[in-house]
Motif scaffolding. Structure first.
Motif, PDB file in Angstrom:
ATOM      1  N   PHE A  64      87.178  61.768  68.558  1.00 27.83           N
ATOM      2  CA  PHE A  64      86.058  60.992  68.039  1.00 27.83           C
ATOM      3  C   PHE A  64      84.788  61.277  68.812  1.00 27.83           C
ATOM      4  O   PHE A  64      84.800  61.423  70.034  1.00 27.83           O
ATOM      5  N   TYR A 104      85.626  61.105  72.633  1.00 34.32           N
ATOM      6  CA  TYR A 104      86.862  60.416  72.989  1.00 34.32           C
ATOM      7  C   TYR A 104      88.037  61.116  72.309  1.00 34.32           C
ATOM      8  O   TYR A 104      87.895  61.685  71.216  1.00 34.32           O
ATOM      9  N   LEU A 128      91.761  54.895  73.075  1.00 35.48           N
ATOM     10  CA  LEU A 128      90.776  55.970  73.142  1.00 35.48           C
ATOM     11  C   LEU A 128      90.501  56.341  74.592  1.00 35.48           C
ATOM     12  O   LEU A 128      90.166  55.488  75.409  1.00 35.48           O
ATOM     13  N   GLN A 147      92.010  60.407  70.964  1.00 37.61           N
ATOM     14  CA  GLN A 147      92.990  59.370  70.639  1.00 37.61           C
ATOM     15  C   GLN A 147      94.284  60.047  70.191  1.00 37.61           C
ATOM     16  O   GLN A 147      94.346  60.650  69.129  1.00 37.61           O
ATOM     17  N   ASN A 173      84.135  59.312  61.986  1.00 42.28           N
ATOM     18  CA  ASN A 173      85.489  59.159  61.476  1.00 42.28           C
ATOM     19  C   ASN A 173      86.484  60.141  62.081  1.00 42.28           C
ATOM     20  O   ASN A 173      87.641  60.168  61.686  1.00 42.28           O
ATOM     21  N   LEU A 208      93.418  62.833  67.531  1.00 48.30           N
ATOM     22  CA  LEU A 208      92.153  62.566  66.862  1.00 48.30           C
ATOM     23  C   LEU A 208      91.058  62.656  67.908  1.00 48.30           C
ATOM     24  O   LEU A 208      91.187  62.075  68.996  1.00 48.30           O
TER      25      LEU A 208
END
Lengths: 116, 112
Positions: free
Chosen positions: A90, A35, A43, A37, A109, A88
């Motif tokens: 994930f 995913y 997400l 973000q 994380n 980010l």
């Protein structure tokens, strides 16, 4: 601790470059999901692998690719990076089985990618 | 594709207050999940729901799978400082679409 390990934690690179993000799923989980973000966003699903095979694709750019290896770890490759790819990323794993993709996802994380 | 509307976008409450947030979908879901994300970390699963009408609790948290299968809510009772964070709903449609669609999140802030 979710049991999902992502490396590196942070990555800073320049536009046009290529990076590889790595994910180790929870022990026994065959499914790996990626995913993205962006800042203060939800997400966005990129791609799902189950036991080494691609199962579903989301809003994944052609410049991005992923794979899941026989030991079940997964890598997300991002190439020709643009400023807008900063986000980010994930990885999540789940205890899905081929008969039922209904298990909750457990997230790592994340890797924070900054493209300058 | 599926769309998940999550509300409210943000909440400012005092410690000890109860909190309620919800998600609605344009499609029928067969799974609803609620996650919490703290800064710099990945989302952590709070509650998973699998049947229409199902009501599940996890400590001070309670979530329900709406009877129409197009909505879910999450309640937090007697909020405490560690409840601060972003709460996401997520859902899956039936019949083979394995991806989990996420809501846009509810940011919870506790005012001292």
């Amino acid at each position: 601790d979710s049991g999902v390990t992502q490396t590196p934690k942070h990555l800073i690179t320049a536009t046009g470059q290529r990076v590889t993000l790595r994910c180790s799923p929870r022990s026994g989980d065959l499914s790996v999901y990626w995913y993205q973000q962006s800042l203060d966003q939800g997400l966005q699903f990129l791609i799902h692998y189950y036991n080494g095979e691609e199962r579903a694709k989301g809003n994944i750019l052609e410049r991005f690719s992923a794979q899941q290896f026989p030991d079940l770890h997964s890598e997300l490759n991002l190439s020709s990076l643009e400023l807008g790819d900063s986000a980010l990323y994930f990885c999540a794993s789940s205890a899905d089985r081929a008969s039922s993709y209904n298990s909750p996802l457990h997230f790592g994380n994340g890797t924070r990618l900054t493209v300058t | 594709g599926q769309q998940l509307n999550q509300s409210p976008q943000s909440m400012f409450i005092q410690e000890g207050e109860d909190v309620s947030m919800n998600c609605t979908s344009s499609s029928i879901f067969n799974t609803w999940l609620w996650y919490k994300q703290d800064p710099g970390e990945g989302p952590v699963l709070l509650i998973a729901l699998y049947k229409a009408g199902e009501l599940t609790s996890n400590g001070r948290l309670t979530a329900q799978f709406g009877i129409t299968r197009k909505d879910s809510f999450l309640n937090i009772s007697a909020s405490i400082p560690s409840d601060v964070g972003i709460y996401f709903c997520a859902g899956r449609v039936p019949f083979g679409n394995e991806k989990l669609t996420f809501g846009t999140g509810t940011r919870l802030t506790i005012i001292p």
